[in-house]
Design an enzyme around this catalytic site. Structure first.
Site, PDB file in Angstrom:
ATOM      1  N   CYS A 188      -9.498   6.786   7.442  1.00  0.00           N
ATOM      2  CA  CYS A 188      -8.821   5.983   8.564  1.00  0.00           C
ATOM      3  C   CYS A 188     -10.011   5.569   9.284  1.00  0.00           C
ATOM      4  O   CYS A 188     -10.735   5.982   9.946  1.00  0.00           O
ATOM      5  CB  CYS A 188      -8.003   7.052   9.618  1.00  0.00           C
ATOM      6  SG  CYS A 188      -7.302   6.064  10.721  1.00  0.00           S
TER       7      CYS A 188
ATOM      8  N   VAL B 139       0.576   5.279   8.267  1.00  0.00           N
ATOM      9  CA  VAL B 139       1.306   5.534   9.557  1.00  0.00           C
ATOM     10  C   VAL B 139       2.578   4.977  10.126  1.00  0.00           C
ATOM     11  O   VAL B 139       2.346   3.632  10.226  1.00  0.00           O
ATOM     12  CB  VAL B 139       0.218   5.486  10.635  1.00  0.00           C
ATOM     13  CG1 VAL B 139       0.982   6.051  11.905  1.00  0.00           C
ATOM     14  CG2 VAL B 139      -0.798   6.553  10.414  1.00  0.00           C
TER      15      VAL B 139
ATOM     16  N   LYS C 114      -8.958  11.058   0.201  1.00  0.00           N
ATOM     17  CA  LYS C 114      -9.083   9.676   0.231  1.00  0.00           C
ATOM     18  C   LYS C 114     -10.133   9.289   1.178  1.00  0.00           C
ATOM     19  O   LYS C 114     -10.132   9.646   2.429  1.00  0.00           O
ATOM     20  CB  LYS C 114      -7.642   9.099   0.840  1.00  0.00           C
ATOM     21  CG  LYS C 114      -7.566   7.577   0.978  1.00  0.00           C
ATOM     22  CD  LYS C 114      -5.941   7.037   1.221  1.00  0.00           C
ATOM     23  CE  LYS C 114      -6.004   5.442   0.957  1.00  0.00           C
ATOM     24  NZ  LYS C 114      -6.631   4.720   1.829  1.00  0.00           N
TER      25      LYS C 114
ATOM     26  N   GLY D 134      -7.540  -1.412  -2.464  1.00  0.00           N
ATOM     27  CA  GLY D 134      -8.039  -2.531  -1.896  1.00  0.00           C
ATOM     28  C   GLY D 134      -7.939  -3.713  -3.034  1.00  0.00           C
ATOM     29  O   GLY D 134      -7.947  -3.605  -4.150  1.00  0.00           O
ATOM     30  N   ASN D 135      -7.570  -5.080  -2.581  1.00  0.00           N
ATOM     31  CA  ASN D 135      -7.460  -6.066  -3.145  1.00  0.00           C
ATOM     32  C   ASN D 135      -6.077  -6.286  -4.303  1.00  0.00           C
ATOM     33  O   ASN D 135      -6.162  -6.878  -4.953  1.00  0.00           O
ATOM     34  CB  ASN D 135      -8.592  -6.336  -4.045  1.00  0.00           C
ATOM     35  CG  ASN D 135      -9.874  -6.615  -3.320  1.00  0.00           C
ATOM     36  OD1 ASN D 135      -9.889  -6.586  -1.915  1.00  0.00           O
ATOM     37  ND2 ASN D 135     -11.206  -6.390  -3.881  1.00  0.00           N
TER      38      ASN D 135
ATOM     39  N   HIS E  35     -11.132   3.722  -1.265  1.00  0.00           N
ATOM     40  CA  HIS E  35     -11.030   2.448  -0.831  1.00  0.00           C
ATOM     41  C   HIS E  35     -12.280   1.769  -0.648  1.00  0.00           C
ATOM     42  O   HIS E  35     -13.022   2.129  -0.186  1.00  0.00           O
ATOM     43  CB  HIS E  35     -10.125   2.652   0.990  1.00  0.00           C
ATOM     44  CG  HIS E  35      -9.876   1.311   1.529  1.00  0.00           C
ATOM     45  ND1 HIS E  35      -8.834   1.250   2.363  1.00  0.00           N
ATOM     46  CD2 HIS E  35     -10.185  -0.063   1.019  1.00  0.00           C
ATOM     47  CE1 HIS E  35      -8.852   0.029   2.675  1.00  0.00           C
ATOM     48  NE2 HIS E  35      -9.319  -0.649   1.952  1.00  0.00           N
TER      49      HIS E  35
ATOM     50  N   PRO F 127      -0.710   6.388   1.954  1.00  0.00           N
ATOM     51  CA  PRO F 127      -0.270   6.699   3.099  1.00  0.00           C
ATOM     52  C   PRO F 127      -0.425   5.709   4.407  1.00  0.00           C
ATOM     53  O   PRO F 127      -1.319   5.327   4.581  1.00  0.00           O
ATOM     54  CB  PRO F 127      -1.058   7.964   3.407  1.00  0.00           C
ATOM     55  CG  PRO F 127      -2.029   7.571   2.494  1.00  0.00           C
ATOM     56  CD  PRO F 127      -1.618   6.891   1.451  1.00  0.00           C
TER      57      PRO F 127
ATOM     58  N   ALA G  13      -1.128  -0.678  -0.150  1.00  0.00           N
ATOM     59  CA  ALA G  13      -0.550  -0.502   1.221  1.00  0.00           C
ATOM     60  C   ALA G  13      -0.312  -1.772   1.521  1.00  0.00           C
ATOM     61  O   ALA G  13       1.406  -1.779   1.709  1.00  0.00           O
ATOM     62  CB  ALA G  13      -1.575  -0.226   2.180  1.00  0.00           C
ATOM     63  N   GLU G  14      -0.701  -2.857   1.897  1.00  0.00           N
ATOM     64  CA  GLU G  14      -0.124  -3.799   2.608  1.00  0.00           C
ATOM     65  C   GLU G  14       0.650  -4.695   1.486  1.00  0.00           C
ATOM     66  O   GLU G  14       1.757  -5.253   1.872  1.00  0.00           O
ATOM     67  CB  GLU G  14      -1.276  -4.899   3.033  1.00  0.00           C
ATOM     68  CG  GLU G  14      -1.660  -4.556   4.432  1.00  0.00           C
ATOM     69  CD  GLU G  14      -2.323  -5.675   5.408  1.00  0.00           C
ATOM     70  OE1 GLU G  14      -2.475  -6.795   4.731  1.00  0.00           O
ATOM     71  OE2 GLU G  14      -2.508  -5.203   6.595  1.00  0.00           O
TER      72      GLU G  14
END
Length: 484
Positions: free
Chosen positions: A108, A25, A147, A209-210, A175, A23, A232-233
């Site tokens: 978050c 934003v 999460k 993560g990672n 995370h 998710p 995500a990224e």
């Protein structure tokens, strides 16, 4: 049908999803979710929705969920941020028919989450979280998931996860960073924490993560034993990450823009996606970065993508045999690839003298102040500095304000109670007092009101007495007439 739980929920409803889009934003909207699903994603989350706003605002519901209903976009989990059990459940009841599960955001770490008191800033309030999840698990027809971010201590993280499971959480995304690990301080996520949680709970666990490429996904599953991995990224810089491919940036952009034509979204979302997708290429073609920032229409963005494609193809045509990627990149800049976020020191070096020498402008420029001190200025502050060269952003030079005795806000300089206007107004009203400093005249107005009332009584009294004398005189005359 009975509500599926735990492993059965993951296996049947979520179709044993291993590859998950996080998710994000303004970034995991329908168009991007569909693009990601085309390229290997098996499960997607909506952007984080604010439960209270979702509950009260029909337009917000339509723009963020109802208007995006699409058969291809399943399985789907809707994520909410909330800090009130009733509000959270009421919002979830309005969303449950459009998704396969409801997720509570406890991860978050941003300042807006701190101000709103939600996300990772609820991780110490276990009683509240238990009540929220218990009520949601009881009232909803779809499972509740969470999460979270980890605590520095592994044992506390494990107890935290077990508490959420006991309350009714049916799937947990962990995370592997603390809430302090964000932005340039993000560092490396701890898979050790994630592995400990996976071993300690009996519900499915996703790791976050990672994750920068498919091999990271496979390694994470092997080391931690999780059911799936969330990106995500990594997904934003390469939406084909879960396919194990590194496509050309303009090809992904073209495909995404075609989906946006069918499923429109705000232009700011599209622009933000392309800034990440083209990140490495825009370091080379700075002019295109400026054009992308200024463009006002979807067609304009399509034109920028076309220009980027032409420049890259020309560069490819002129490429020398055996030439290697520059700047230490694993691939040439026109290929989708991960972006490794620099740490604080690297960021300063990146945006300092070395960046100036190369003619590359970083996201933040290191400015030299007149007094000789260096300050890291945002672009917004740089613009203010251009308008007013004498402006300073040094916190120590800002004027100091005396605080209100009641609430801590700056007090009025001439307030008789040493308070801010809001607190002063309440006290002056309660005590029927004046505060000329804030222009509050409750006492003066009250005295004027009393004076007016007294003057009205003074005017009425002579009339009343004359009417009384006339009545007495009339009675006497009638009496005399009767006697005669």
């Amino acid at each position: 049908m009975p509500k599926l739980r735990g492993e059965a929920f993951w296996r049947e409803t979520l179709r044993s999803a291993h590859y998950v889009v996080a998710p994000m934003v303004d970034q995991s909207e329908l168009a991007w979710r569909l693009l990601s699903r085309r390229h290997g994603a098996q499960l997607c989350y909506t952007p984080m929705l604010h439960a209270q706003v979702f509950l009260r605002d029909a337009n917000y519901r339509r723009e963020n969920l109802y208007g995006e209903a699409c058969p291809e976009d399943r399985p789907l989990i809707v994520q909410f941020c909330a800090n009130d059990p009733e509000v959270f459940v009421q919002a979830a009841l309005l969303a449950q028919d459009y998704c396969d599960a409801i997720d509570l955001n406890l991860g978050c770490p941003q300042m807006i989450a701190k101000r709103g008191h939600y996300g990772a800033f609820l991780q110490e309030e276990w009683d509240l979280l238990q009540r929220m999840i218990l009520l949601a698990n009881e009232k909803l027809s779809v499972p509740i998931t969470c999460k979270i971010r980890v605590f520095p201590d592994i044992d506390k993280t494990v107890k935290y996860a077990q508490m959420l499971e006991k309350a009714g959480c049916q799937l947990l995304t962990v995370h592997g960073r603390t809430k302090e690990q964000k932005g340039p301080l993000a560092g490396v996520a701890s898979w050790e924490h994630i592995q400990a949680v996976r071993k300690a709970v009996n519900i499915p666990v996703f790791a976050n993560g990672n994750i920068q490429c498919l091999s990271d996904v496979e390694e994470c599953i092997r080391k931690t034993g999780v059911h799936g991995v969330m990106s995500a990224e990594g997904n934003l810089h390469n939406p084909a990450l879960f396919e194990g491919r590194n496509p050309l940036v303009w090809e992904m952009a073209e495909e995404y823009l075609e989906i946006v034509r069918k499923y429109p979204c705000p232009l700011s979302y599209v622009r933000a996606h392309l800034f990440k997708l083209w990140h490495h290429t825009l370091q080379v073609y700075q002019q295109l970065r400026e054009e992308l920032a200024k463009v006002k229409t979807l067609e304009g963005i399509v034109d920028v993508n076309r220009e980027l494609k032409l420049r890259c193809q020309e560069e490819i045509a002129n490429q020398k045999e055996g030439e290697k990627p520059k700047e230490g990149l694993p691939f040439f800049h026109w290929i989708c690839q991960p972006y490794i976020r620099p740490g604080p020191k690297e960021r300063c070096r990146e945006n300092g003298d070395s960046a100036t020498e190369k003619g590359v402008q970083g996201k933040r420029a290191l400015e030299e102040e007149e007094d000789g001190n260096s300050e890291l200025l945002s672009k917004n502050k740089q613009k203010k500095k251009l308008r007013n060269p004498n402006k300073t952003f040094d916190p120590s030079l800002k004027p100091k304000y005396a605080k209100c005795d009641q609430c801590g806000n700056p007090k009025g300089n001439k307030c008789v109670f040493n308070m801010c206007r809001g607190c002063c107004k309440k006290r002056a009203f309660k005590e029927v007092a004046d505060c000329p400093g804030h222009g509050l005249l409750f006492k003066t107005k009250y005295e004027k009101s009393l004076s007016w009332q007294h003057s009205q009584r003074g005017i009425q009294t002579p009339e009343m007495s004359q009417r009384g004398d006339a009545e007495v005189g009339g009675t006497a005359m009638l009496k005399e007439a009767g006697d005669s």
